[in-house]
Design a protein around this motif. Sequence first.
Motif, mmCIF file in Angstrom:
data_model
loop_
_atom_site.group_PDB
_atom_site.id
_atom_site.type_symbol
_atom_site.label_atom_id
_atom_site.label_comp_id
_atom_site.label_asym_id
_atom_site.label_seq_id
_atom_site.Cartn_x
_atom_site.Cartn_y
_atom_site.Cartn_z
ATOM 1 N N MET A 1 0.835 -1.202 0.000
ATOM 2 C CA MET A 1 0.000 0.000 0.000
ATOM 3 C C MET A 1 0.869 1.251 0.000
ATOM 4 O O MET A 1 1.989 1.234 0.491
ATOM 5 N N ALA A 2 0.318 2.315 -0.541
ATOM 6 C CA ALA A 2 1.052 3.576 -0.622
ATOM 7 C C ALA A 2 0.887 4.380 0.665
ATOM 8 O O ALA A 2 -0.057 4.179 1.425
ATOM 9 N N GLU A 3 1.831 5.298 0.883
ATOM 10 C CA GLU A 3 1.782 6.168 2.057
ATOM 11 C C GLU A 3 1.260 7.547 1.664
ATOM 12 O O GLU A 3 1.587 8.063 0.592
ATOM 13 N N PHE A 4 0.475 8.135 2.559
ATOM 14 C CA PHE A 4 -0.064 9.477 2.348
ATOM 15 C C PHE A 4 0.080 10.264 3.651
ATOM 16 O O PHE A 4 -0.069 9.704 4.735
ATOM 17 N N ARG A 5 0.368 11.547 3.518
ATOM 18 C CA ARG A 5 0.472 12.394 4.704
ATOM 19 C C ARG A 5 -0.723 13.334 4.774
ATOM 20 O O ARG A 5 -1.038 14.026 3.803
ATOM 21 N N ILE A 6 -1.362 13.328 5.926
ATOM 22 C CA ILE A 6 -2.500 14.215 6.159
ATOM 23 C C ILE A 6 -1.987 15.479 6.840
ATOM 24 O O ILE A 6 -1.259 15.402 7.836
ATOM 25 N N GLU A 7 -2.358 16.617 6.305
ATOM 26 C CA GLU A 7 -2.022 17.899 6.927
ATOM 27 C C GLU A 7 -3.319 18.645 7.194
ATOM 28 O O GLU A 7 -4.186 18.739 6.318
ATOM 29 N N GLY A 8 -3.452 19.144 8.418
ATOM 30 C CA GLY A 8 -4.677 19.845 8.773
ATOM 31 C C GLY A 8 -4.451 20.834 9.894
ATOM 32 O O GLY A 8 -3.308 21.105 10.289
ATOM 33 N N ILE A 9 -5.546 21.355 10.414
ATOM 34 C CA ILE A 9 -5.471 22.330 11.502
ATOM 35 C C ILE A 9 -6.588 22.025 12.494
ATOM 36 O O ILE A 9 -7.719 21.722 12.108
ATOM 37 N N SER A 10 -6.239 22.069 13.772
ATOM 38 C CA SER A 10 -7.205 21.726 14.818
ATOM 39 C C SER A 10 -8.181 22.874 15.065
ATOM 40 O O SER A 10 -8.027 23.972 14.517
ATOM 41 N N ALA A 11 -9.160 22.610 15.925
ATOM 42 C CA ALA A 11 -10.177 23.619 16.236
ATOM 43 C C ALA A 11 -9.580 24.840 16.923
ATOM 44 O O ALA A 11 -10.141 25.941 16.855
ATOM 45 N N VAL A 12 -8.417 24.657 17.579
ATOM 46 C CA VAL A 12 -7.781 25.785 18.278
ATOM 47 C C VAL A 12 -6.641 26.391 17.457
ATOM 48 O O VAL A 12 -5.852 27.189 17.955
ATOM 49 N N GLY A 13 -6.552 25.979 16.187
ATOM 50 C CA GLY A 13 -5.571 26.591 15.294
ATOM 51 C C GLY A 13 -4.201 25.948 15.259
ATOM 52 O O GLY A 13 -3.272 26.493 14.656
ATOM 53 N N LYS A 14 -4.046 24.773 15.873
ATOM 54 C CA LYS A 14 -2.749 24.100 15.874
ATOM 55 C C LYS A 14 -2.631 23.163 14.669
ATOM 56 O O LYS A 14 -3.611 22.527 14.283
ATOM 57 N N PRO A 15 -1.426 23.078 14.078
ATOM 58 C CA PRO A 15 -1.254 22.180 12.924
ATOM 59 C C PRO A 15 -1.371 20.714 13.327
ATOM 60 O O PRO A 15 -0.933 20.314 14.409
ATOM 61 N N VAL A 16 -1.983 19.940 12.463
ATOM 62 C CA VAL A 16 -2.160 18.502 12.678
ATOM 63 C C VAL A 16 -1.518 17.777 11.499
ATOM 64 O O VAL A 16 -1.693 18.172 10.347
ATOM 65 N N GLN A 17 -0.765 16.725 11.800
ATOM 66 C CA GLN A 17 -0.092 15.992 10.733
ATOM 67 C C GLN A 17 0.012 14.515 11.102
ATOM 68 O O GLN A 17 0.215 14.159 12.262
ATOM 69 N N GLY A 18 -0.147 13.665 10.107
ATOM 70 C CA GLY A 18 -0.038 12.225 10.341
ATOM 71 C C GLY A 18 0.123 11.486 9.029
ATOM 72 O O GLY A 18 -0.208 12.010 7.962
ATOM 73 N N GLN A 34 -12.422 10.563 7.644
ATOM 74 C CA GLN A 34 -12.907 9.827 8.811
ATOM 75 C C GLN A 34 -12.130 10.244 10.063
ATOM 76 O O GLN A 34 -12.717 10.468 11.129
ATOM 77 N N MET A 35 -10.801 10.367 9.920
ATOM 78 C CA MET A 35 -9.970 10.800 11.042
ATOM 79 C C MET A 35 -10.293 12.233 11.449
ATOM 80 O O MET A 35 -10.336 12.557 12.639
ATOM 81 N N ALA A 36 -10.529 13.097 10.449
ATOM 82 C CA ALA A 36 -10.830 14.499 10.734
ATOM 83 C C ALA A 36 -12.131 14.631 11.522
ATOM 84 O O ALA A 36 -12.244 15.457 12.439
ATOM 85 N N THR A 37 -13.108 13.810 11.170
ATOM 86 C CA THR A 37 -14.394 13.832 11.879
ATOM 87 C C THR A 37 -14.235 13.347 13.312
ATOM 88 O O THR A 37 -14.790 13.934 14.256
ATOM 89 N N GLN A 38 -13.462 12.272 13.489
ATOM 90 C CA GLN A 38 -13.275 11.692 14.817
ATOM 91 C C GLN A 38 -12.450 12.596 15.732
ATOM 92 O O GLN A 38 -12.736 12.718 16.922
ATOM 93 N N ARG A 39 -11.425 13.239 15.160
ATOM 94 C CA ARG A 39 -10.488 14.010 15.983
ATOM 95 C C ARG A 39 -10.708 15.525 15.906
ATOM 96 O O ARG A 39 -9.918 16.305 16.437
ATOM 97 N N ILE A 43 -9.070 19.340 7.358
ATOM 98 C CA ILE A 43 -8.028 18.868 6.441
ATOM 99 C C ILE A 43 -7.594 19.995 5.506
ATOM 100 O O ILE A 43 -8.432 20.685 4.917
ATOM 101 N N ILE A 44 -6.290 20.174 5.394
ATOM 102 C CA ILE A 44 -5.742 21.139 4.436
ATOM 103 C C ILE A 44 -5.380 20.428 3.138
ATOM 104 O O ILE A 44 -5.742 20.864 2.049
ATOM 105 N N ARG A 45 -4.675 19.304 3.268
ATOM 106 C CA ARG A 45 -4.328 18.524 2.080
ATOM 107 C C ARG A 45 -3.898 17.115 2.472
ATOM 108 O O ARG A 45 -3.500 16.868 3.613
ATOM 109 N N VAL A 46 -3.990 16.202 1.496
ATOM 110 C CA VAL A 46 -3.542 14.820 1.660
ATOM 111 C C VAL A 46 -2.510 14.565 0.566
ATOM 112 O O VAL A 46 -2.835 14.581 -0.622
ATOM 113 N N LEU A 47 -1.263 14.361 0.976
ATOM 114 C CA LEU A 47 -0.159 14.250 0.020
ATOM 115 C C LEU A 47 0.332 12.813 -0.121
ATOM 116 O O LEU A 47 0.603 12.148 0.886
#
Length: 226
Positions: A1-18, A34-39, A43-47
Motif C-alpha cells: 500500500m502507498a503512504e499518504f500524509r495528512i495535513e490539517g489544523i485543529s479547532a484551536v488553530g494548531k497544525p495537525v499531521q499524520g 474519517q480521522m478528521a471527523t473523529q479528531r 483537512i488542508i491537504r492529503v499528500l
Amino acid sequence: MAEFRIEGISAVGKPVQGVIEAENPRAAKAKAHQMATQRKFRIIRVLPRATFLYKVQRGAEKPVLGEQKAFTKEEVQDALSKMGFRVLSVKKKMMEFKLKPPTAEIVTFVRVSADLIRQKLPFNEILQLMVNDITNKTLRDAIREINNELKQGKDSEKVFIKQEGVLGRFTAHMLGLASKSGNMAEIYDSTAKFLERRAEFKRNLKSAAYTTSGLFFRAWRRCSYA
C-alpha cells in the motif's frame, strides 16, 4: 500500500499531521476525512509519498543525479542542502511504473538472506548487502524501504506486509512472521523452497497446456482434411 500524509489544523488553530497507508488516493482521502471527523480537525491537504528526481553539486565537483521518495519537493531540497549539496533541480517523477520482479529474483533474495542469517550477520547489514547486489530496481527499492523503516523502529511484520505488491502476499507475510520468530533462517529457507516448487509447478502446467493445445490442433487438422 502507498503512504499518504495528512495535513490539517485543529479547532484551536494548531497544525495537525499524520501518515496513513491506503490503496489509492481516493481511499486515502476517505480515511483522512474519517480521522478528521473523529479528531475534530480540518483537512488542508492529503499528500502521496512520491519519487522526486534531483540534480545536486558539491563545490566544483561533477553534478550528481539521483532520486528520493518524499511527500514534497521542499523536503528533498532541505535534506540535500543539509548534506552540504547545492541543489540544482528537484522535480517530481511523473510516470512511475512498478513491474513485479521475476520470481527467480525474489527466491534469490530470500535464499541468500537465509544463508547470511545463519552466519549470524546483523539483519540490517544483510538488507543493505542485498540492496547493493540486486539488479531489479523494483525489488531493490522495496528492500531499501524495508531496511529504512526497520531502522526507524516500525513493526517488522507490518513493514514486510506493506511490500506484498512486490514480494507477493505469501512471501511478505512469511518474512514478516520470520522477523518476529526465533528461527528466521528456517522460515526464510522454507519460503524459498515453496516459491521454487510453485514456480516449477507453473512451468510444468504451462508446458502441459502447450502440449495439449498442439495435439488438439493436429487432430483438428486431420479431421478437417479427412
